[in-house]
Design a protein around this motif. Structure first.
Motif, mmCIF file in Angstrom:
data_model
loop_
_atom_site.group_PDB
_atom_site.id
_atom_site.type_symbol
_atom_site.label_atom_id
_atom_site.label_comp_id
_atom_site.label_asym_id
_atom_site.label_seq_id
_atom_site.Cartn_x
_atom_site.Cartn_y
_atom_site.Cartn_z
ATOM 1 N N THR A 1 34.578 42.996 44.924
ATOM 2 C CA THR A 1 35.438 42.243 44.146
ATOM 3 C C THR A 1 36.401 43.213 43.642
ATOM 4 O OG1 THR A 1 34.030 41.802 42.871
ATOM 5 C CG2 THR A 1 34.508 39.597 43.982
ATOM 6 N N SER A 2 36.234 44.247 43.496
ATOM 7 C CA SER A 2 36.471 45.439 42.428
ATOM 8 C C SER A 2 37.537 46.013 43.453
ATOM 9 C CB SER A 2 35.506 46.507 42.497
ATOM 10 O OG SER A 2 34.652 47.212 43.439
ATOM 11 N N LYS B 1 42.846 44.349 42.392
ATOM 12 C CA LYS B 1 43.812 44.751 41.814
ATOM 13 C C LYS B 1 45.592 44.098 41.082
ATOM 14 C CE LYS B 1 40.838 47.887 40.719
ATOM 15 N NZ LYS B 1 39.879 47.936 40.068
#
Length: 266
Positions: free
Chosen positions: A105-106, A109
């Motif tokens: 999930t990181s 963007k």
């Protein structure tokens, strides 16, 4: 390298095609078909092996692939063994293996997202078709809930026409992980969560859906789980006629993706 028997290297290559556990352990995948190989190259996948029968019979394209990937191992293989790896009656001129891409999930963007959640996908063709449509309609990421078919199973790769290599697909281990992600997105951009169901309370005729949005697709046989229904802001149905009461999940997903894509560009 020349392989003329079912040696250890051959067994590794075969396991990358057939064995999900082995793929995940080695972090490599098996790719067959000229179009899928072209897409893998376009997506900058790291090629680890190029498997051929006879270099002298390669097309100009095949020779270019070899020339452009000198760090990959070139393996020639007897006709019998090569045919044993291929699912085609007339195998393509090259097979390859690549390093696997994995996302978290990181890695996401985006300020105005369009996400899809697919609950326990169980059909290779449906999953690949959804990935293909997701690529066409600029979906930012696909989240997979629960245990389903493998992202990099060769049948998924083929049915996606290689679009799987361009798509961020994220496996979520629990509903808590999804709920936390949704909460964070709502705080950032007020994302709406839309469930899909043949008996959904809101007809697609009566709603316009735009980014930022998360579209939830239920399992092919069981639909959305109770927990997924609980996190939806609303549940949408597609108005249909005919004698059956529901659409194939990949067809329904494509219709909804198009509506959201269109609505976000009006």
């Amino acid at each position: 390298m020349k392989i003329t028997s079912e040696n250890a290297e051959y067994q590794v290559i075969k396991s990358l095609k057939t064995n999900r556990v082995k793929r995940n352990k080695l972090q490599e995948i098996f790719i067959e078909g000229t179009e899928c190989i072209k897409q893998a190259i376009k997506a900058n996948m790291e090629i680890t092996r190029m498997i051929i029968q006879d270099k002298s019979n390669l097309s100009g394209w095949g020779k270019d692939v070899i020339e452009s990937n000198k760090n990959a191992e070139l393996i020639s293989m007897s006709d019998k063994l090569y045919s044993g790896l291929s699912d085609k009656n007339n195998p393509s001129e090259m097979l390859i293996t690549c390093k696997m891409k994995q996302y978290k999930t990181s890695d996401i963007k985006t300020e105005n997202p369009f996400f899809i959640v697919f609950d326990r996908p169980s059909d290779f063709g449906n999953f690949g078709s959804i990935i293909r449509s997701a690529n066409m309609f600029n979906i930012d990421a696909i989240f997979i809930m629960g245990h389903g078919v493998d992202i990099y199973e060769p049948k998924v790769i083929r049915s996606s026409l290689g679009s799987v290599f361009f798509t961020k697909i994220i496996l979520l281990e629990s509903m808590e992980k999804l709920a936390d992600f949704i909460k964070s997105q709502k705080e950032i951009n007020s994302m709406e969560v839309i469930g899909t169901d043949s008996e959904g309370a809101v007809s697609l005729n009566n709603i316009k859906i735009k980014r930022p949005v998360m579209l939830i697709l239920g399992n092919e046989a069981k639909g959305m789980s109770v927990k997924l229904k609980e996190i939806c802001d609303k549940t949408v149905s597609i108005p249909i006629n005919g004698n059956v009461n529901s659409l194939n999940v990949s067809c329904a997903a494509s219709i909804l993706m198009w509506e959201i894509f269109k609505g976000s560009h009006e």
